[in-house]
Scaffold this motif. Structure first.
Motif, PDB file in Angstrom:
ATOM      1  N   CYS A   1       8.281  -5.611  -1.940  1.00  0.00           N
ATOM      2  CA  CYS A   1       7.732  -5.203  -0.646  1.00  0.00           C
ATOM      3  C   CYS A   1       8.014  -6.220   0.452  1.00  0.00           C
ATOM      4  O   CYS A   1       7.891  -5.890   1.644  1.00  0.00           O
ATOM      5  CB  CYS A   1       6.230  -4.967  -0.774  1.00  0.00           C
TER       6      CYS A   1
ATOM      7  N   LEU B   1       1.417   4.481  -3.010  1.00  0.00           N
ATOM      8  CA  LEU B   1       1.311   5.927  -2.854  1.00  0.00           C
ATOM      9  C   LEU B   1       2.270   6.669  -3.768  1.00  0.00           C
ATOM     10  O   LEU B   1       2.064   7.856  -4.071  1.00  0.00           O
ATOM     11  CB  LEU B   1       1.583   6.324  -1.400  1.00  0.00           C
TER      12      LEU B   1
ATOM     13  N   TRP C   1       0.833  -1.198   0.000  1.00  0.00           N
ATOM     14  CA  TRP C   1       0.000   0.000   0.000  1.00  0.00           C
ATOM     15  C   TRP C   1       0.873   1.255   0.000  1.00  0.00           C
ATOM     16  O   TRP C   1       0.609   2.206  -0.744  1.00  0.00           O
ATOM     17  CB  TRP C   1      -0.910  -0.007   1.215  1.00  0.00           C
ATOM     18  N   CYS C   2       1.929   1.251   0.793  1.00  0.00           N
ATOM     19  CA  CYS C   2       2.841   2.406   0.833  1.00  0.00           C
ATOM     20  C   CYS C   2       3.510   2.614  -0.525  1.00  0.00           C
ATOM     21  O   CYS C   2       3.666   3.758  -0.982  1.00  0.00           O
ATOM     22  CB  CYS C   2       3.904   2.200   1.909  1.00  0.00           C
TER      23      CYS C   2
ATOM     24  N   ARG D   1      -6.527   1.505  -3.331  1.00  0.00           N
ATOM     25  CA  ARG D   1      -5.687   1.717  -2.146  1.00  0.00           C
ATOM     26  C   ARG D   1      -6.500   1.887  -0.866  1.00  0.00           C
ATOM     27  O   ARG D   1      -6.124   1.382   0.186  1.00  0.00           O
ATOM     28  CB  ARG D   1      -4.774   2.926  -2.377  1.00  0.00           C
TER      29      ARG D   1
END
Length: 457
Positions: free
Chosen positions: A347, A219, A215-216, A228
């Motif tokens: 990630c 961004l 999710w980060c 998101r």
């Protein structure tokens, strides 16, 4: 439409059945008489059977465990009593009291059947990422039986012997990303995380950390932001519910603020690149040698199949097979599906660094002392599991993209490593599953009086 759904449903079901058939070759005695054996009767092995059995049969509360720490007891989450499973059996035992006498068998079945469920979700992930159904099928079975979480059955951590968890979370995330109706998939992911919080907190935190990093990363990109907020809600809602349950039900005080073990239970490169000497195959021994630096919590062998895919994927572009050659016709996965697998693997790397003890070990152990939440994870080696899953999915999706971007003999040549890797996974899985299953039937169920030795009486 119904016929199409049935056809699509046959493949995941086939992945489950074939994985179970593979496992049955080794775990047959356990599948036939699950209540007859204990996988481990030393230390945590016996304790983790005892906590479930005691809670089902004797505890008076859903959230308090009274079988330890007399007279105060302990909150069930800290007793590793598999709260959701134990409380489900408690409810069932009200109607069927005999269930309380077979908790050992239930725990054993949940572990072994969970290996087969892993094959189902790995298949779904691989198809979602662009693999053909046949390659996804054989790869899913191979990855399921070689997953590092399968060895938890022999390490006494039955609640962590759940190789289906990470693939299930990834599949729900991928469906959330792809679907126009994101709410059902977000709710499904939230439900899974809540189940994990009520099963074993490590699993929920690992999944939340992994997808939270995704999710980060999202961004930083401006395109396609609609997913998101749905993902963020799916991650935060079960965490908030878990914390509220803890606040309302956990009244115990004076637990240590500084648990020990962080430096002793990290991962290392030896445990990633070599299998445990007890489960190694003759081929892996010949190619990789002996495992010298054994840390049980950090064992996460990537497998010869992944090594083959990595070497092949790096060499094939040099032979003229390019990643940007994709078929024009619509397929089962969106274009560049392998890139999403790559983002997921990327990630997972911060969690893998934490699993290696970074940045705390060896020079900044004092930092850990002052971090109130992080220091509670005294077995950081477990956080390497997303890297294993992410790497396996990325390499398979990458090679599938290489194959589908070419035609004729070149396409067949590019697809061959997928099936060769699956063969290696299945080959090494023989030695993994044979070792674990043989150890699983060494100890009878000592909760039965007839199996007690004179020394136990």
């Amino acid at each position: 439409m119904m016929r199409a759904l049935l056809v699509r449903g046959r493949w995941p079901f086939a992945a489950f059945v074939l994985t179970l058939a593979y496992l049955a070759c080794f775990w047959g005695p356990v599948l036939r008489a699950p209540d007859a054996y204990m996988f481990n009767t030393d230390g945590d092995g016996l304790k983790n059977y005892f906590t479930v059995a005691w809670h089902v049969k004797h505890d008076s509360s859903l959230f308090q465990f009274e079988g330890m720490n007399h007279p105060f007891g302990e909150h069930i989450d800290y007793a590793d009593a598999q709260p959701l499973l134990a409380n489900t059996l408690r409810v069932i035992s009200v109607v069927f009291p005999e269930v309380a006498d077979h908790t050992v068998g239930v725990v054993n079945l949940v572990v072994v059947l969970g290996f087969a469920v892993a094959g189902l979700f790995l298949f779904l992930c691989l198809v979602e990422l662009g693999c053909t159904r046949w390659s996804a099928l054989v790869l899913a079975i191979g990855l399921a039986v070689l997953s590092p979480q399968t060895m938890r059955s022999a390490m006494s951590h039955y609640s962590l012997a759940t190789p289906w968890v990470l693939p299930a979370a990834v599949w729900l995330y991928l469906r959330l990303r792809r679907s126009e109706q994101q709410l059902p998939w977000a709710l499904g992911l939230a439900a899974l995380l809540f189940v994990l919080y009520r099963h074993h907190g490590y699993l929920a935190v690992i999944v939340t950390g992994w997808l939270g990093l995704r999710w980060c990363l999202g961004l930083l990109r401006r395109i396609d932001r609609s997913w998101r907020w749905a993902l963020l809600g799916a991650l935060l809602l079960p965490f908030a519910m878990h914390r509220l349950i803890g606040v309302w039900t956990d009244h115990h005080r004076d637990r240590t603020e500084h648990p020990t073990g962080f430096a002793e239970y990290t991962a290392n490169w030896d445990g990633v690149l070599r299998p445990d000497n007890l489960v190694r195959s003759p081929l892996s021994h010949a190619l990789l040698g002996d495992l010298r630096d054994l840390v049980m919590e950090g064992l996460c062998y990537v497998g010869l199949g992944n090594m083959l895919l990595l070497l092949t994927g790096l060499s094939l572009p040099l032979l003229g097979l390019h990643l940007w050659r994709f078929p024009k016709a619509p397929g089962p996965a969106p274009p560049r599906a392998w890139q999403e697998a790559g983002w997921l693997f990327l990630c997972s790397l911060p969690l893998a660094m934490f699993a290696f003890g970074m940045p705390f070990e060896p020079d900044h152990a004092d930092w850990l002392w002052n971090l109130p939440l992080v220091r509670q994870f005294r077995a950081p080696g477990r956080f390497i599991w997303p890297a294993w899953t992410g790497l396996s999915l990325f390499l398979a999706a990458w090679m599938a993209a290489l194959a589908q971007g070419n035609t004729g003999r070149t396409r067949s040549f590019a697809a061959a490593p997928l099936f060769a890797a699956a063969a290696l996974f299945l080959y090494e899985g023989i030695y993994f599953q044979r070792s674990f299953s043989e150890r699983a039937v060494r100890h009878p169920n000592v909760f039965r009086a007839k199996n007690l030795t004179p020394e136990m009486l």
